[in-house]
Write an enzyme that holds these catalytic residues in place. Sequence first.
Site, short mmCIF file in Angstrom:
data_model
loop_
_atom_site.label_atom_id
_atom_site.label_comp_id
_atom_site.label_asym_id
_atom_site.label_seq_id
_atom_site.Cartn_x
_atom_site.Cartn_y
_atom_site.Cartn_z
N GLY A 1 7.07 4.73 8.51
CA GLY A 1 6.18 5.87 8.72
C GLY A 1 6.23 6.35 10.15
N SER A 2 5.12 6.85 10.65
CA SER A 2 5.07 7.51 11.96
C SER A 2 4.95 6.50 13.09
CB SER A 2 3.88 8.46 12.02
OG SER A 2 2.66 7.74 12.10
N GLU B 1 10.26 14.92 16.06
CA GLU B 1 10.58 14.89 14.63
C GLU B 1 9.71 15.89 13.88
OE1 GLU B 1 11.50 11.56 11.26
OE2 GLU B 1 9.68 11.28 12.44
N GLU C 1 9.80 0.84 10.79
CA GLU C 1 10.83 1.89 10.71
C GLU C 1 10.10 3.21 10.92
OE1 GLU C 1 12.46 4.90 9.84
OE2 GLU C 1 12.81 4.33 7.75
N LYS D 1 0.84 -1.20 0.00
CA LYS D 1 0.00 0.00 0.00
C LYS D 1 0.88 1.25 0.00
CE LYS D 1 -1.88 2.66 3.10
NZ LYS D 1 -1.95 3.95 2.35
N GLY E 1 2.65 3.09 13.62
CA GLY E 1 3.32 1.86 14.01
C GLY E 1 2.68 1.20 15.21
N CYS F 1 14.00 10.28 6.67
CA CYS F 1 13.91 9.70 8.02
C CYS F 1 15.22 9.81 8.77
CB CYS F 1 13.42 8.26 7.95
SG CYS F 1 14.47 7.14 7.01
#
Length: 410
Positions: A157-158, A314, A180, A104, A162, A215
């Site tokens: 992603g975030s 972040e 990740e 996706k 996650g 990232c």
Amino acid sequence: MRIAERIEAEALELAVLGVRDNGTELNMALKAEPGSAAGTFRYYAEALDKVAGEVAPTAADVLGLVQRAPVGVVAAIVPWNFPLMIGAWKLAPALAMGNSVVLKPAESASLSLLRLAEICADCGLPDGVLNVVTGSGAQTGAALAEHMDVDVMVFTGSGATGRRLLEASARSNLKRCYLELGGKSPNIVFADARDLDHAAKVSAMGIFRNSGQVCVAGSRLLVEASIHDEFVERLKAHAEALKVGDPLDLSSQIGAVNSEGQLAANLAHVVKAVAEGGEVVCGGDRILTETGGSYMAPTIVTGVRQQASLFQKEVFGPVLSVTPFETEDQALQLANATDYGLAAGVWTADLSRAHRCVARIRAGVVHVNTYGGADNTVPLGGVGQSGNGHDKSLHALDKYVDLKTAWIQL
């Protein structure tokens, strides 16, 4: 190998598809997207006959074999900043180990991965082995996370997403989840660095390339106090010299921010940083262009304390926090003073210090006298709230296999 060749043959078209989605400057996109993806497919194609099982050192009357078996169905959810590169990091090793994949893309960056699915089919991948399914995270992503027939979930992603994927795994079939989740990576500059201007130039690109939407970006600059003012001036000069503009213009060094929402969030981080005592020494605002679009000036904020939001959170934008330090121990304490642990940088001419820093910094990747860049021979992964598991290298294959023991009485 045919997939790699086709990606290279269509490199410009694939890069432009991605740029139209996410705004990455074209010069970088060509290398980071189709260039990296082709290399990744080729790397795992070449690795296939190097991966073997094991014969265990058992008793003389027993043969113990350790075999690698495909896990089955892999679901991969990838972000918008480098969809083709990160997609290849997931797809190539998963397919190489004999699995089927449902991938996706992010809602705002799916074009290059849809084209990759067509390329894979044209190159002979059987129907149904790779499926690229678009849709929102709340619907399509959640459906994959809850699905009882998905055996492994891989995600970049975030942290918030996650966590939801881990919860979905617990509610469904306990599928393995490899996450990740980004970082707040420290970049440490000691006074004994050989070439401060080179360090400043590389450090600037380490945070400002792709408008900071990387990232592993070196978003926390830690500078030894004795060179702080000089280094910030050098850094500021390099930042202000960068040309921000149309990502399809080959003269642009920095492209667009992904969306209006992301730009607003970036600017809000700067406002909060100032409220918490930081000083904006360059940038900090939106760049207006004749063609419109979401552009932000490379931004440097000095005087950022450890407790400040800009030190801890972040941004995922072209915003750099700067914090001075006095000693090596203080630098390392500051480097490890966040919940993240993805990447780091160290600039020093002292080999012993470099090794001490590599050993003591809590991160999956530590750059020494450089920042950014690595090939498929080494893994990329983080610790702490930067996630688990690794992309790239032979170690990535471990996510996509089950170990099976054959215990044979002779």
